[in-house]
Design an enzyme around this catalytic site. Structure first.
Site: not given
Length: 387
Positions: A45, A270
């Site tokens: 999956k 930042y």
């Protein structure tokens, strides 16, 4: 010399690359087949836990797995389209899913509720006989039928089986705390699963396949193995139980885009969360949280540059991170290892998970589509690239 001519002479930057080593998946598959007498389902999956579903499936099937498992019908159909004909099970679908296409492609379906059973029967409308695995909730309150609905589901499935509409080929469950073998909920889950099997048999069902164990339980608790074990994370080198050393299959690298010399006191990124304590060289790498590097690892994560660890400094940006190179004179284009198996001392996926306070599964499934994939075949000379 013009600015243009300088740019042309710079080393070529190829971009971030995720190397998938199929020989590691082969080795891990053999480890699991040696740990159990039960059949092995390769769970692929989420694109094979980010490693490529088709490649993982083919490799696992070549080294001892006999069945495939996915969540959605779409994932199962993609395996069929790739030519994989091994038995395949899909176990997480909405009641309006395309059950007809799944059954036509010889895909087994999990049945977690009476509503799903009815939807599957409507989808096939007697044109073919569906193969189903009844799914019991053994203690997670997640997928699977609650215990108070189980007997009714078994009876309805048996009636449909008698009418020639389906075959109940399996019963399945999933343990919530198998990564800790001492957790008492595991014993409760084993008891509930045993009760579920007895209840199914009492209605006349005779499921040939009975599966409860996933990766951790396969490694730690033979009482959960029954006739089949489902292994996904373990195939790609992740052992949530921390009891066996498996071989990680991914290596993530990125080239240095640029290097700048900065003075002490220079803030980075930042929010200016990091300031250079001394003069240093800073390297810019062209990947960030949009490519799957968890921003929560800011201020803790490291990479490998020229055989030594170097800190990622400042907050992660969407597309870029900054590495403190110290006094190393690293030219643009120099490859940097973000994570790998750890054989040469590079950071591992497990370390990245620790830095981000998450699990390895989230790291490996989160690498974005912008990162080029290189797949190394089991014969180490073979390498192919994918976007």
């Amino acid at each position: 010399m013009s600015a243009l001519s300088v740019a042309v002479e710079l080393p070529r930057v190829s971009g971030p690359t995720l190397l998938v080593d199929l020989s590691a998946i082969a080795e891990n598959t053999r480890t699991f087949t040696a740990r159990t007498d039960a059949a092995l389902m390769a769970v692929v999956k989420a694109d094979g836990f980010g490693h490529g579903a088709v490649d993982v499936a083919r490799t696992a099937l070549a080294h001892g797995a006999t069945q495939l498992g996915v969540t959605s019908i779409e994932e199962a159909l993609a395996l069929r389209e790739a030519g994989l004909r091994a038995p395949a099970l899909s176990w997480l679908n909405q009641v309006d899913a395309d059950f007809e296409s799944a059954v036509s492609a010889d895909v087994d379906l999990a049945v977690p509720s009476h509503q799903h059973l009815e939807a599957i029967l409507r989808g096939v409308a007697g044109r073919t006989r569906a193969r189903v695995h009844l799914q019991l909730d053994v203690g997670m309150a997640r997928d699977g039928a609650p215990p108070d609905e189980w007997a009714q589901l078994c009876r309805a499935a048996r009636q449909a089986e008698q009418r020639g509409l389906l075959d109940v080929v399996g019963v399945m469950g999933h343990l919530g705390c198998a990564d800790d073998p001492t957790d008492p909920s595991n014993a409760a889950g084993r008891r509930r699963f045993a009760w579920g099997l007895e209840t199914a048999r009492a209605t006349g069902l005779r499921p040939r396949t009975r599966h409860l164990a996933a990766t951790s339980a396969t490694l730690t608790d033979p009482r959960t193995h029954h006739t089949m074990c489902r292994v996904g994370a373990g195939l790609v080198g992740i052992d949530p139980s921390r009891t066996v050393r498996l071989r990680p299959a991914l290596t993530l690298t990125a080239p240095v885009v640029s290097v700048r010399r900065v003075r002490a006191g220079t803030p980075v990124g930042y929010g200016h969360t990091w300031t250079a304590p001394t003069a240093t060289n800073l390297g810019l790498l062209p990947l960030g949280y949009a490519d799957g590097l968890p921003r929560a690892a800011s201020g803790r994560a490291e990479v490998m540059v020229r055989g030594r660890r170097a800190s990622i400094v400042g907050l992660f940006s969407m597309d870029q991170i900054v590495v403190d190179l110290g006094e190393d004179a690293v030219p643009p284009g120099e490859p940097v290892t973000i994570f790998g198996p750890g054989d040469a001392g590079e950071p591992t996926v497990a370390e990245w998970a620790g830095w981000a306070s998450t699990i390895e599964h989230e790291i490996v499934t989160g690498i974005g589509a912008r990162v080029r994939r290189d797949v190394r075949t089991e014969h180490t000379s073979g390498l192919r690239s994918m976007r």
